[in-house]
Design an enzyme around this catalytic site. Structure first.
Site, short mmCIF file in Angstrom:
data_model
loop_
_atom_site.label_atom_id
_atom_site.label_comp_id
_atom_site.label_asym_id
_atom_site.label_seq_id
_atom_site.Cartn_x
_atom_site.Cartn_y
_atom_site.Cartn_z
CE LYS A 26 -3.73 -2.57 2.01
NZ LYS A 26 -4.27 -3.21 3.20
CD GLN A 49 -3.43 -4.76 6.38
OE1 GLN A 49 -3.28 -3.79 5.65
NE2 GLN A 49 -4.05 -5.85 5.96
CG ASP A 71 -10.21 -1.34 4.59
OD1 ASP A 71 -9.95 -1.66 3.42
OD2 ASP A 71 -9.60 -1.77 5.59
#
Ligand code: NAP
Length: 286
Positions: free
Chosen positions: A54, A98, A121
């Site tokens: 990322k 994460q 997300d």
């Protein structure tokens, strides 16, 4: 039978990323630079790889990025304090924590704390709710990537029978909702489904997200169907395998995604697209 077309997530990603890079350049003229903050708690090796990817995508596309690596023993309050700080930080438009988090930290508490407009997300309950209702929202990245890949086959989704195998909150459920939004007729299968091969083999579009290496063979697939394999399973040999037995299925299917090089690359690209969108919206554009 002619060989199935391979849907290359890598190639589609590259095309989308070119468009994102152009938009980043345009935004820079207004002194806007999309910013993504990634929070990583603990030592999960796979998570470290995902986070590095990322970070690299941000660098490649000219995004501002911050990676916050916290020790595995960090408390929930410490992670919440960091999320609060990032919520208020003007240079950050997207926040990604994460997953998985260490067991002593409640994932729900952390996700709920992320500002809805920075939830790139797409896991915050408000974004999930808007997806269910059909309102505009930041879409979860993997499902958004799945839909993009289906659209790029050029085959119309509306009116088709789509079967989604797997009903997780992060993949199966949102994929089914998005297919429904595109006017497909959607059937969902899961671990308690009877006669799954019979149901799946009626699908014009088959999306598989179960986490079982190579389980879906040609007996589950209608000739010519689009097959999207979300599965990422690490075999004992170290090789990556999808949930679909690619070799047998490609003999009967229509367009099909490979693993690796299919859904995987799309997920990060959609994250970048969400961050760009969030940056525009937070700056009153779009
Ligand atoms: P998950 O949370 O474990 O959910 C798996 C789903 O599959 C559940 O709904 C489960 O049914 C169903 N299932 C399991 N075994 C089954 C079987 N034998 N027959 C029918 N259904 C079955 O997994 P996930 O997070 O959705 O991930 C699925 C796969 O996608 C994994 O391989 C994961 O690594 C991969 N993935 C890839 C990406 C990417 O970027 N490419 C992103 C996310 C996930 P029940 O609900 O009945 O238990």
């Amino acid at each position: 039978m002619t060989a199935a077309t391979i849907i290359s997530g890598k190639q589609i990603s590259e095309e989308i990323r070119k468009g994102i890079a152009l938009e980043v350049e345009q935004l820079s003229k207004q002194n806007i630079r999309p910013g993504l903050a990634v929070v990583l708690v603990g030592d999960d090796p796979a998570s470290h790889v995902y986070v590095r990817n990322k970070e690299k995508a941000c660098q490649d596309l000219g995004f501002y990025s911050e990676v916050h690596r916290l020790a595995a023993e960090s408390s929930e309050d410490e992670v919440l304090a960091l999320v609060d700080k990032l919520n208020a930080q003007a240079s950050i438009h997207g926040i990604l924590v994460q997953l998985p988090l260490p067991k002593h930290i409640r994932e729900k508490a952390i996700i709920d704390a992320i500002a809805v407009e920075k939830d790139v997300d797409g896991f915050h309950p408000v974004n999930v709710g808007n997806l269910v209702i059909g309102d505009d929202s930041l879409l979860p990245c993997t499902p958004a990537g799945v839909i993009e890949m289906i659209k790029r086959t050029g085959i119309q989704i509306a009116g088709k029978h789509a079967v989604v195998i797997g009903r997780s909150n992060i993949v199966g459920k949102p994929v089914a909702l998005l297919l429904q939004r595109e006017n497909a007729t959607v059937t969902m299968c899961h671990s308690k489904t009877h006669n799954m091969a019979e149901i799946a083999s009626q699908a014009d579009i088959l999306v598989v997200a179960i986490g079982r290496a190579n389980m879906i063979d040609a007996s589950y697939v209608k000739p010519g169907a689009i097959v999207i394999d979300v599965g990422m399973n690490r075999l004992e040999s170290g090789k990556l395998a999808g949930d679909v037995d690619f070799e047998s299925v490609k003999e009967v299917s229509g367009p099909i995604t490979p693993v690796p090089g299919g859904v995987g690359p799309m997920t990060i690209t959609m994250l970048m697209q969400n961050t760009l969108l969030a940056a525009k919206r937070l700056n009153g554009l779009n």
